[in-house]
Design a protein around this motif. Structure first.
Motif, short mmCIF file in Angstrom:
data_model
loop_
_atom_site.label_atom_id
_atom_site.label_comp_id
_atom_site.label_asym_id
_atom_site.label_seq_id
_atom_site.Cartn_x
_atom_site.Cartn_y
_atom_site.Cartn_z
N UNK A 283 -66.85 -23.00 71.34
CA UNK A 283 -65.68 -23.72 71.82
C UNK A 283 -64.79 -22.82 72.66
N UNK A 284 -64.00 -23.46 73.52
CA UNK A 284 -62.97 -22.75 74.26
C UNK A 284 -61.79 -22.49 73.33
N UNK A 285 -60.81 -21.74 73.83
CA UNK A 285 -59.62 -21.46 73.02
C UNK A 285 -58.83 -22.70 72.67
N UNK A 286 -58.99 -23.79 73.46
CA UNK A 286 -58.28 -25.02 73.17
C UNK A 286 -59.09 -25.99 72.34
N UNK A 287 -60.31 -25.57 71.92
CA UNK A 287 -61.10 -26.39 71.01
C UNK A 287 -62.18 -27.22 71.67
N UNK A 288 -62.30 -27.20 73.00
CA UNK A 288 -63.34 -27.97 73.66
C UNK A 288 -64.70 -27.31 73.47
N UNK A 289 -65.73 -28.12 73.32
CA UNK A 289 -67.07 -27.60 73.18
C UNK A 289 -67.57 -27.05 74.51
N UNK A 290 -68.12 -25.86 74.50
CA UNK A 290 -68.63 -25.22 75.71
C UNK A 290 -70.09 -25.64 75.90
N UNK A 291 -70.26 -26.82 76.48
CA UNK A 291 -71.60 -27.40 76.62
C UNK A 291 -72.50 -26.56 77.54
N UNK A 292 -71.87 -25.87 78.50
CA UNK A 292 -72.67 -25.03 79.39
C UNK A 292 -73.50 -24.01 78.64
#
Length: 450
Positions: free
Chosen positions: A434-443
Motif C-alpha cells: 500500500x501507499x502511505x495513504x492506504x491505497x493498494x499499489x497494484x503496479x
C-alpha cells in the motif's frame, strides 16, 4: 472568499475565534491567532530568502506544526507549490521536483536552491503527486484559489464547523490529508490533530480520550484496523470520512455498531474533492459536492469525467505543463462508473480492466465477490500474463496461513462469478502493498516477482 491562508486565519481572528485551537501535533498546539502570527513571521523570512509570486517551490510536508506553517507561508506568498510526501524515496522526490521544474525546495525549514528560475513563472498554483498505485507518481498542478475553494466546499458539504476536532491519519503530504484535512479544517475554523506516523488501536484510543476528536478523517484500512480495537467507543466521535480505496462493509461495521456514521468520499489529484455520501459501500461514493460536475454511465459503466470551476489542472513534465481538461474544463478521471439518482457508483479503473478473449473484466467486481468469502481480510485483483502470454486474472488475498484455501476460494468465486472472471491464480499475502495513504499499489502486484 479569502485567497491566502493568512487571510483565512485573520478572518477567524476577526470573527472572535482567535483563541480557538487550530492545530495540534505531537509536541504542541496553537490557536488561530497564534498560527496567524507564526505564518506571517515565516512568510517574511521566506520572502527575504527569495520566495515570491510564481516561483516553483517543492515543500516536504510532515505531520508537524512547523511544516504546516511553512506550507501556509509559501502559498501566502503566491508561489507555485508542490507538496511532497516525507516518506517518498530520494529518487521519487527528485523526479517529482524535476517534473515540476522546481527552483527551490523547502525541507525541515531549510530552503535549498535547485536551479535557475525559468523565464516567466508558474502562476499561483498548488501541485501534488498522484498516488502511484500503478506506476511512477505524476505531478498534477492546479490553480491555488480554485483548490482552496474546493476544500472549503468539501468542509461545507461534510458539515465541518468551529466546534469540530478532526483527527487526520494520513500523512499531510498526501493530497487527501492536506486538502480534505488541513485546508478544509482551516476554512471551517475547526481544529486538526495530526499524530506522528501510524497509530496502533491502543494508542489511537488514548489519543481520542485525550483530544476528544469529533471527526476521523482516514482510509478504509485504518478504519478496519481501529474498528477491531476499542477506538470507535473511545472519546467523542461524531462521524468519520473515508477515501482512497473501496470502503467495505467490514471496515465500517464496528463504527456503525458504536453509533458513529461513516461517510465515503471520492476525489482525485486532478480536481480535488468530488463526492460525499453516508457509507453506501461497494463502490457507492454519492452525490457531487457543491459546484462539482460529473458524468458517467447511466445504465452500464462508462468513463467518469468531472469538472470544477477555476482549477485548470495540468500534468507537469520536465517543467512544462500538459493540459488535462478539455475546452469546457472536463477531465476524464480514469475511473468507470454509473451515475444515478443516488449519485455515483464506481465500478473500477479503465486502465486496470483485464481483457480475456475480448471479455473486459473489472477487478473491482472480482474483488467484491472475494471479499465476501470466508477467511478473506482483503484482496486485490490484477491482470497478468499466463504461461503462453495470454491474460489471466490473478487475485492476491490477505488471509492467515491457517485459513487460506485457494481451492475453496475458487469454488466460492465460481458460485458468484461467470467462469471467465474466476481468478486463474489465487495467492496468499500477509499484507497487500500500500501507499502511505492506504491505497493498494497494484503496479507491484503486476510485476513478475510479486
Amino acid at each position: 472568499m479569502d485567497d491566502t491562508l493568512i487571510d483565512v486565519l485573520a478572518g477567524h481572528r476577526r470573527a472572535g475565534r482567535g483563541d480557538r485551537l487550530a492545530l495540534v501535533d505531537q509536541r504542541a498546539s496553537v490557536t488561530y491567532a497564534e498560527l496567524e502570527r507564526a505564518v506571517v513571521a515565516r512568510a517574511r523570512e521566506l520572502r527575504a530568502a527569495g520566495i515570491g509570486p510564481g516561483l516553483r517551490v517543492g515543500v516536504v510536508l510532515t505531520s508537524s506544526l512547523g511544516s504546516v506553517v511553512d506550507f501556509a507561508a509559501v502559498t501566502s506568498l503566491h508561489a507555485a507549490v508542490l507538496v511532497l510526501q516525507d516518506r517518498a524515496g530520494a529518487a521519487e522526490r527528485a523526479a517529482a521536483l524535476a517534473d515540476f521544474g522546481a527552483a527551490r525546495s523547502l525541507v525541515d525549514g531549510l530552503v535549498t536552491e535547485l536551479g535557475p528560475v525559468e523565464p516567466g513563472d508558474g502562476g499561483w498554483s498548488f501541485a501534488v503527486t498522484s498516488s502511484g498505485t500503478s506506476g511512477r507518481p505524476k505531478v498534477i498542478s492546479r490553480a491555488w484559489a480554485g483548490t482552496l475553494r474546493n476544500s472549503a466546499g468539501f468542509a461545507r458539504g461534510f458539515g465541518l464547523g468551529p466546534d469540530d476536532v478532526v483527527l487526520t491519519t494520513s500523512p499531510l503530504g498526501h493530497s487527501y490529508a492536506i486538502e480534505a484535512g488541513t485546508l478544509a479544517v482551516l476554512s471551517a475554523g475547526a481544529c486538526q490533530v495530526v499524530p506522528p506516523g501510524p497509530l496502533t488501536p491502543a494508542r489511537a484510543a488514548l489519543l481520542a480520550e485525550r483530544h476528544r476528536p469529533t471527526v476521523l478523517q482516514s482510509v478504509p484500512v485504518v478504519l478496519d484496523w481501529w474498528g477491531r480495537g476499542e477506538v470507535p467507543r473511545a472519546g467523542g466521535w461524531q462521524r468519520c470520512v473515508s477515501a482512497g480505496d473501496v470502503l467495505t462493509a467490514g471496515a465500517v461495521a464496528a463504527w456503525h455498531e458504536a453509533g458513529v456514521p461513516v461517510y465515503d468520499h471520492y476525489g482525485n489529484s486532478e480536481l480535488g474533492q468530488l463526492t460525499l455520501t453516508p457509507a453506501g459501500g461497494q463502490g457507492a461514493v454519492g452525490r457531487p459536492l457543491p459546484d462539482v460536475g460529473l458524468t458517467a454511465g447511466s445504465d452500464t459503466p462508462a468513463p467518469v469525467a468531472a469538472q470544477y470551476p477555476g482549477l485548470a489542472p495540468v500534468r507537469m513534465e520536465a517543467g512544462r505543463a500538459v493540459p488535462l481538461a478539455d475546452g469546457a474544463g472536463w477531465v476524464t478521471t480514469g475511473d468507470l462508473g454509473v451515475l444515478g439518482d443516488d449519485g455515483l457508483r464506481l465500478t473500477g479503473r479503465s486502465d486496470l480492466l483485464i481483457n480475456i478473449g475480448g471479455n473486459k473484466i473489472s477487478p473491482a467486481e472480482v474483488e467484491t465477490a472475494l471479499r465476501g468469502l470466508p477467511g478473506v481480510s482483503d484482496c486485490a485483483v490484477v491482470g497478468r500474463p499466463g504461461p503462453a502470454g495470454e491474460s489471466q486474472v490473478w487475485a492476491f488475498v490477505e488471509a492467515g496461513a491457517d485459513e487460506f484455501d485457494a481451492a475453496a476460494l475458487r469454488r466460492g468465486a465460481r458460485e458468484l462469478l461467470v467462469a471467465v472472471k474466476v481468478p486463474s491464480v489465487i495467492r496468499r499475502v500477509d499484507r497487500l502493498p500500500r501507499t502511505g495513504s492506504g491505497k493498494i499499489r497494484r503496479g507491484l502486484l503486476m510485476e513478475a516477482d510479486a
